[in-house]
Design an enzyme around this catalytic site. Sequence first.
Site, short mmCIF file in Angstrom:
data_model
loop_
_atom_site.label_atom_id
_atom_site.label_comp_id
_atom_site.label_asym_id
_atom_site.label_seq_id
_atom_site.Cartn_x
_atom_site.Cartn_y
_atom_site.Cartn_z
N GLU A 500 0.96 -1.34 -0.11
CA GLU A 500 0.09 -0.10 -0.06
C GLU A 500 0.72 1.34 -0.06
OE1 GLU A 500 -3.55 0.46 2.33
OE2 GLU A 500 -4.15 -1.82 1.69
C1 LIG Z 1 3.10 -9.53 0.46
C2 LIG Z 1 2.67 -8.12 -0.58
C3 LIG Z 1 1.36 -8.05 -1.03
C4 LIG Z 1 0.96 -7.13 -1.89
N1 LIG Z 1 -0.48 -7.14 -2.10
C5 LIG Z 1 -0.66 -6.49 -3.20
C6 LIG Z 1 -1.96 -6.66 -3.85
O1 LIG Z 1 -3.11 -7.18 -3.16
N2 LIG Z 1 -2.44 -5.89 -4.99
C7 LIG Z 1 -1.47 -5.04 -5.58
O2 LIG Z 1 -1.84 -4.53 -6.87
N3 LIG Z 1 -0.14 -4.91 -5.27
C8 LIG Z 1 0.27 -5.74 -4.13
N4 LIG Z 1 1.57 -5.66 -3.73
C9 LIG Z 1 2.53 -4.63 -4.21
C10 LIG Z 1 2.76 -3.60 -3.57
O3 LIG Z 1 1.91 -2.53 -3.53
C11 LIG Z 1 4.14 -3.30 -4.15
O4 LIG Z 1 5.15 -4.18 -3.76
C12 LIG Z 1 4.67 -1.69 -3.74
O5 LIG Z 1 3.94 -0.99 -4.48
C13 LIG Z 1 6.05 -1.72 -3.84
O6 LIG Z 1 6.61 -1.98 -5.56
P1 LIG Z 1 7.88 -2.73 -5.51
O7 LIG Z 1 7.68 -4.01 -4.40
O8 LIG Z 1 7.84 -3.28 -6.98
O9 LIG Z 1 9.01 -1.71 -5.41
P2 LIG Z 1 9.85 -0.76 -6.09
O10 LIG Z 1 8.60 0.10 -6.89
O11 LIG Z 1 10.75 -1.57 -7.03
O12 LIG Z 1 10.48 0.32 -4.94
C14 LIG Z 1 11.55 -0.23 -4.39
C15 LIG Z 1 12.07 0.88 -3.31
O13 LIG Z 1 12.12 1.85 -4.03
C16 LIG Z 1 11.38 3.11 -3.39
N5 LIG Z 1 10.76 4.03 -4.23
C17 LIG Z 1 10.20 3.81 -5.36
N6 LIG Z 1 10.01 5.04 -6.20
C18 LIG Z 1 10.34 5.86 -5.13
C19 LIG Z 1 10.22 7.47 -5.29
N7 LIG Z 1 9.82 8.12 -6.14
N8 LIG Z 1 10.91 8.00 -4.33
C20 LIG Z 1 11.40 7.38 -3.25
N9 LIG Z 1 11.58 5.99 -3.11
C21 LIG Z 1 11.06 5.26 -4.04
C22 LIG Z 1 10.21 2.38 -2.68
O14 LIG Z 1 9.46 3.00 -1.54
C23 LIG Z 1 10.98 0.96 -2.31
O15 LIG Z 1 11.58 1.14 -1.16
C24 LIG Z 1 1.91 -6.52 -2.53
C25 LIG Z 1 3.35 -6.39 -2.19
C26 LIG Z 1 3.72 -7.49 -1.27
C27 LIG Z 1 5.35 -7.66 -1.15
#
Ligand SMILES: Cc1cc2nc3c(=O)[nH]c(=O)nc-3n(C[C@H](O)[C@H](O)[C@H](O)COP(=O)(O)OP(=O)(O)OC[C@H]3O[C@@H](n4cnc5c(N)ncnc54)[C@H](O)[C@@H]3O)c2cc1C
Length: 812
Positions: A500
Amino acid sequence: MLESILAALVVFLVFGFFGLAIGWWTLAAAALLFYLSSVMAFSGVTNVVLASLFIAVAAVLNVRWLRRKVLTDRILAVYRRILPDMSQTEKEAIDAGTVWWDADLFSGKPDWNKLLAVPEPRLSPEEQAFLDGPVEELCAMCDEWEITHEHQDLPPRAWQFVKDKGFLGMIIPKQYGGLGFSALGHSAVVQKLATRSSTAAISVMVPNSLGPGELLLHYGTGEQKNHYLPRLAKGLEIPCFALTSPEAGSDAASIPDYGVVCRGVWQGKDVLGMRVTWDKRYITLGPIASLLGLAFRLYDPEGLIGGEKDLGITCALVPTNTPGVNIGRRHMPLNAAFQNGPNSGKDVFMPLDWIIGGREYAGKGWMMLMGCLAAGRAISLPTSAVGGAKALVRFVGAYARVRSQFKTPIGRLEGVEEALGRIAAHCYMMDATRIMTAGAVDRGEKPAVLSAIAKYHMTERARQCVNDGMDIVGGKGICLGPNNWIGRGHQIAPVAITVEGANILTRTLIIFGQGAIRCHPYVLREMRAAKELQGEEASREFDDAFTSHAGHVLRNGIRTFVLSLFPGLGPAPRNAAADTKHYYRHVSRLSAAFAFLADISMLAMGGALKRKEKISGRLGDVLSMMYLVSATLKRYEDQGRIKADLPLVRWAVRDALHRAQEAIEGILSNFPVKSVATLLRWIIFPRGKRLRPPLDSRNRECARIALEPGATRDRLTAGMYLPKGEHATAVLEAAFLAAVAGEPIDKKLREARKQGLDPENALSVLSPEELAQWQRKEALRKQVIKVDDFPQDFDRAELALDAKAHVAAKAA
Ligand SMILES: Cc1cc2nc3c(=O)[nH]c(=O)nc-3n(C[C@H](O)[C@H](O)[C@H](O)COP(=O)(O)OP(=O)(O)OC[C@H]3O[C@@H](n4cnc5c(N)ncnc54)[C@H](O)[C@@H]3O)c2cc1C
């Protein structure tokens, strides 16, 4: 002469402090000028020049038409050039939701009486009965070790119970067969489940957060609502919501998943539909979902439903038994057992009616998602974080009393006490924030910024609490098994951090970034005037917003300076408790300083501030700390100023105030324009940094609350599931009570040993009742400190045999 100048300075400070209109400033300036000219005996020519200059400047500042032509229209032209264009998705994110107490904190002058007048949120009798009945029963069914290690899922009986009792439809109104709970009720359920089983809490929270249910309620067509909502409420459908793709995580608006509007055959008929291709991952409940909420970008190259070719992000509801939908595979999120996995589809044809809200809502998916994000984000993760913290207070506190080293319960060793006191005080503040935020949702707010604050800070604090807890519990927390009640919580903490809106992004981009535009009294008006309005209308609106903004900056600068010199002048609510009044004054001063600093940062860095995430993150921290302190002070008032809770309030508030001050210090130390930073430091800290971190003595009082059975500990952990039966946490609670009750006996034994008796013979000094009590206490203590061990192959051979037997039985 000097006295007169000082008097003029005081007059201007008073005018600025109270934010008097420009007319008053002009009058005062005229009086000063008149006085100076008579005292200094200027020549006639000088007088005429000075008077003409004064009249010209006063006219420009006071006559609106003139001011626009000479000043603000020119500024508007420059502003239009430098203001970066906003994408549609950015606009929709900023427009989403409402502002409430965050806007007060952003104003520099929070209205405390308004905050304290908000009634304390309360559960309805029906919600309480649900907590005491079905929630209690579900908790009793869940053993997190069995769930995570043996079933890798909730047991089938628990799943059925969840569906039958309406857990999946808490936010669905009664008219559709849902429970129709308030946000507070929903939060209380998730909190209680989280104190027992994170798998149960997550499985229940997801359908009640942003997903098919919430989207249908706000945007669904009548037909969609009538069909799906009763099915979701009764657990006949398991929903999930799929936004995240391998290529689009945090930058979710850039999803590559797409649909193309086309004609196709659906149930034997030629209909207008879309062919959708997607590849999603991390989708909670995805592997077992029957109804997939799907976000993708919709294109209409042949113009079949409208003019636009790229319609934008669209949300549809896709039954997962549709041919071409691939679900079922699972991820393993840090060994947690809630269902989570990828799903995909290639050129899956679906009718346009599957778009949530029908074809009218094609391309409006981002607006829909942003509009609904706040309510779920305000509840799910903040609440489960509070549940975790409450369980830690109770269990770690109990363990720290039962476990002794150096002949002392470890909770009384100062190092352990420090960590334990922190857990207890954080827990109070987190619960206060949970209740205030849920209350805001129940009053109709969609708190875009406050929900981000709650999500970020509660999950971060939960992570700190569980780290502290793990340190206190030592090796027992590290070796997993049915007797380890903390290890799984520690493993799963990063999940809440990532989902989220991952926390780094939430802190550095959303809290201040969105807050500055959304909560600021004038910035959004200026931006709209520059980008959305034209001609006379734009000129008038910009002039009004800009001049008010200039006054706002001046007022906040002066207030910051005056309140830093005289903290006692800071506004506090009329009827606040004497014990806490000074905290309100500190927040009033911080609010003025924050508002001033935010404006100067925006002025100095302009659009670049968006990329200066270390600065905007710290600005967000100041805003967040003020919110957390407000919630804590309000909770103390709402609960009737219970003196026994005061140490928790004091520690948590002082800690947050100090963090806010350090965040300001961090901004000033790293401010790109050094001369401005120096000036800002004089204004904000004219007497130095005066807020101190919490005292060790308060920390001790907080730790004592976790170490003593009684009303204060019960109040701090209210709403959690109290373990029963043979479960390791039930044994821990019994051992805790026995340890406390048995302390006089332990003392007697220690004295006997000091007389030279060996451990065996020392027992002879006890009466038969004392001996029985001591033996029971010892048996419980030994059970509590016990750590699980396993055969070499961790019972894999036995499990494989069981599986074979199961397959054979099934085949038979
Ligand atoms: C257990 C689990 C359940 C989930 N459930 C759902 C679900 O039901 N439905 C759904 O659609 N998604 C779901 N997600 C997805 C979740 O919302 C994403 O994992 C999240 O949005 C982050 O994306 P990413 O993991 O690809 O990280 P990335 O986008 O690759 O980010 C990596 C890091 O970079 C940081 N970052 C990225 N952009 C910026 C910025 N502009 N400024 C500063 N920092 C930044 C992030 O904060 C993070 O620390 C789930 C994820 C997990 C792990």
